[in-house]
Design a protein around this motif. Sequence first.
Motif, mmCIF file in Angstrom:
data_model
loop_
_atom_site.group_PDB
_atom_site.id
_atom_site.type_symbol
_atom_site.label_atom_id
_atom_site.label_comp_id
_atom_site.label_asym_id
_atom_site.label_seq_id
_atom_site.Cartn_x
_atom_site.Cartn_y
_atom_site.Cartn_z
ATOM 1 N N ASN A 1 7.950 6.954 35.077
ATOM 2 C CA ASN A 1 8.475 8.258 35.703
ATOM 3 C C ASN A 1 7.543 9.370 35.335
ATOM 4 O OD1 ASN A 1 10.965 7.531 37.215
ATOM 5 N ND2 ASN A 1 11.554 6.785 35.273
ATOM 6 N N ALA A 2 6.713 9.546 34.109
ATOM 7 C CA ALA A 2 6.121 10.406 33.911
ATOM 8 C C ALA A 2 4.827 10.528 34.637
ATOM 9 C CB ALA A 2 5.625 10.388 32.308
ATOM 10 N N LYS A 3 4.446 9.359 34.876
ATOM 11 C CA LYS A 3 3.098 9.263 35.783
ATOM 12 C C LYS A 3 3.419 9.504 37.108
ATOM 13 C CE LYS A 3 -0.550 8.672 35.032
ATOM 14 N NZ LYS A 3 -1.812 7.915 34.507
ATOM 15 N N LEU A 4 4.578 8.976 37.578
ATOM 16 C CA LEU A 4 5.097 9.158 38.817
ATOM 17 C C LEU A 4 5.247 10.626 39.264
ATOM 18 C CD1 LEU A 4 6.050 8.169 41.305
ATOM 19 C CD2 LEU A 4 8.605 7.761 40.442
ATOM 20 N N ALA A 5 6.027 11.656 37.998
ATOM 21 C CA ALA A 5 6.000 13.117 38.328
ATOM 22 C C ALA A 5 4.535 13.602 38.440
ATOM 23 C CB ALA A 5 6.650 13.648 37.189
ATOM 24 N N SER A 6 3.606 13.144 37.620
ATOM 25 C CA SER A 6 2.340 13.693 38.023
ATOM 26 C C SER A 6 1.695 13.392 39.284
ATOM 27 C CB SER A 6 1.439 13.242 36.659
ATOM 28 O OG SER A 6 1.582 13.452 35.464
ATOM 29 N N THR A 7 2.019 12.125 39.790
ATOM 30 C CA THR A 7 1.442 11.990 41.047
ATOM 31 C C THR A 7 2.146 12.575 42.316
ATOM 32 O OG1 THR A 7 1.456 9.461 40.233
ATOM 33 C CG2 THR A 7 1.417 9.748 42.499
ATOM 34 N N PHE A 8 3.292 12.968 41.930
ATOM 35 C CA PHE A 8 4.065 13.645 43.188
ATOM 36 C C PHE A 8 3.563 15.170 43.003
ATOM 37 C CE2 PHE A 8 7.966 10.728 42.983
ATOM 38 C CZ PHE A 8 7.765 10.299 44.282
ATOM 39 N N LEU A 9 3.082 15.695 41.804
ATOM 40 C CA LEU A 9 2.648 17.138 41.979
ATOM 41 C C LEU A 9 1.155 16.942 42.720
ATOM 42 C CD1 LEU A 9 3.161 18.039 38.114
ATOM 43 C CD2 LEU A 9 4.616 18.787 40.186
ATOM 44 N N LYS A 10 0.341 15.886 42.416
ATOM 45 C CA LYS A 10 -0.986 15.860 43.188
ATOM 46 C C LYS A 10 -0.532 15.904 44.727
ATOM 47 C CE LYS A 10 -3.759 15.476 39.617
ATOM 48 N NZ LYS A 10 -4.721 16.736 39.382
ATOM 49 N N LEU A 11 0.544 15.145 45.037
ATOM 50 C CA LEU A 11 0.917 15.239 46.476
ATOM 51 C C LEU A 11 1.472 16.568 46.851
ATOM 52 C CD1 LEU A 11 1.890 11.353 46.508
ATOM 53 C CD2 LEU A 11 0.220 12.336 47.520
ATOM 54 N N HIS A 12 1.671 17.497 46.228
ATOM 55 C CA HIS A 12 2.424 18.665 46.494
ATOM 56 C C HIS A 12 4.026 18.492 46.590
ATOM 57 C CE1 HIS A 12 -1.360 20.571 46.034
ATOM 58 N NE2 HIS A 12 -1.654 19.810 46.861
ATOM 59 N N ASP A 13 4.380 17.268 46.342
ATOM 60 C CA ASP A 13 5.829 17.069 46.491
ATOM 61 C C ASP A 13 6.850 17.432 45.285
ATOM 62 O OD1 ASP A 13 8.408 16.098 47.133
ATOM 63 O OD2 ASP A 13 7.796 13.935 47.576
ATOM 64 N N TYR A 14 7.000 18.784 45.270
ATOM 65 C CA TYR A 14 7.664 19.044 43.869
ATOM 66 C C TYR A 14 9.095 18.734 43.613
ATOM 67 C CZ TYR A 14 3.272 21.940 44.283
ATOM 68 O OH TYR A 14 1.912 22.423 44.474
ATOM 69 N N PRO A 15 9.950 18.745 44.651
ATOM 70 C CA PRO A 15 11.257 18.283 44.418
ATOM 71 C C PRO A 15 11.259 16.767 43.687
ATOM 72 C CG PRO A 15 11.315 19.266 46.609
ATOM 73 C CD PRO A 15 9.758 19.299 46.183
ATOM 74 N N SER A 16 10.357 15.990 44.324
ATOM 75 C CA SER A 16 10.209 14.748 43.805
ATOM 76 C C SER A 16 9.761 14.619 42.628
ATOM 77 C CB SER A 16 9.663 13.517 44.908
ATOM 78 O OG SER A 16 10.093 13.740 45.984
ATOM 79 N N ALA A 17 8.786 15.484 42.199
ATOM 80 C CA ALA A 17 8.093 15.489 40.725
ATOM 81 C C ALA A 17 9.253 15.840 40.055
ATOM 82 C CB ALA A 17 7.193 16.490 40.785
ATOM 83 N N TYR A 18 10.275 16.911 40.207
ATOM 84 C CA TYR A 18 11.076 17.469 39.337
ATOM 85 C C TYR A 18 12.219 16.018 39.101
ATOM 86 C CZ TYR A 18 15.597 19.533 37.885
ATOM 87 O OH TYR A 18 16.527 19.819 37.088
ATOM 88 N N ASP A 19 12.575 15.411 40.003
ATOM 89 C CA ASP A 19 13.555 14.233 40.022
ATOM 90 C C ASP A 19 12.865 13.267 39.006
ATOM 91 O OD1 ASP A 19 15.534 15.255 41.692
ATOM 92 O OD2 ASP A 19 14.493 14.225 43.588
#
Length: 224
Positions: A70-88
């Motif tokens: 989930n840590a790397k998943l959050a980083s990946t969502f940030l790269k995709l500019h999907d901030y709500p998913s990064a927070y989750d």
Amino acid sequence: KFLTMCRKKIKDNMIDTELVYSFARINKLAELEDFISATNIAKLQQVGDRCFEEAMYEAAKILFRHTGNNAKLASTFLKLHDYPSAYDAAKKASNIRTWKEVAIACIDAQQFQLAHMAALNIVVSVDHMDAIINHYESKGLFNEVIHLLEVGLSMEKAHPGMFTELGVLYAKYKPEKLMEHIRLFHKKVNTSKLLRACETHHHWRELRYLYSLIDEHDNAVRVM
């Protein structure tokens, strides 16, 4: 095709790993998901890291989600500019480094509500609080960081540093709130630090009051 043929004859994690990477490289994401959902011996974390480094973020997202990183998943969502998913994802990862990464990215993207929710998990850490406060200040977001700490004071994990830093922020940006803050929380603040802030920003009334609270009456008279 070659790797698929090899896989029929040989069970080898290198073959499976390279096949997963190949699906990612040619953007066959449906095939990638099907493959990793079936029995395989690929090193999925390794491929996920490789995809991330090569900016293949959609593929990396699939792989990190599958491995539960989930840590790397959050980083990946940030790269995709999907901030709500990064927070989750950060909520599931539940570590300070990830919370800081998400909070800072949300601040920079002006996603202030998400930044606020992420940053609440940081300010309760004495060792990491200053970094997030400084980032808010560097962006000129004085009201936002003050509101963050005001909310944070009601949390179970609130610590003296939070009371102190809110006082310092009031001294800098909202002096009209400073005296009330001192009266309510003088037993919870780092008095020396707040004294310096009051003196630096010329809040003489508050400075005198603080000195009187700690029985330094000579200094209180000097300020008067």
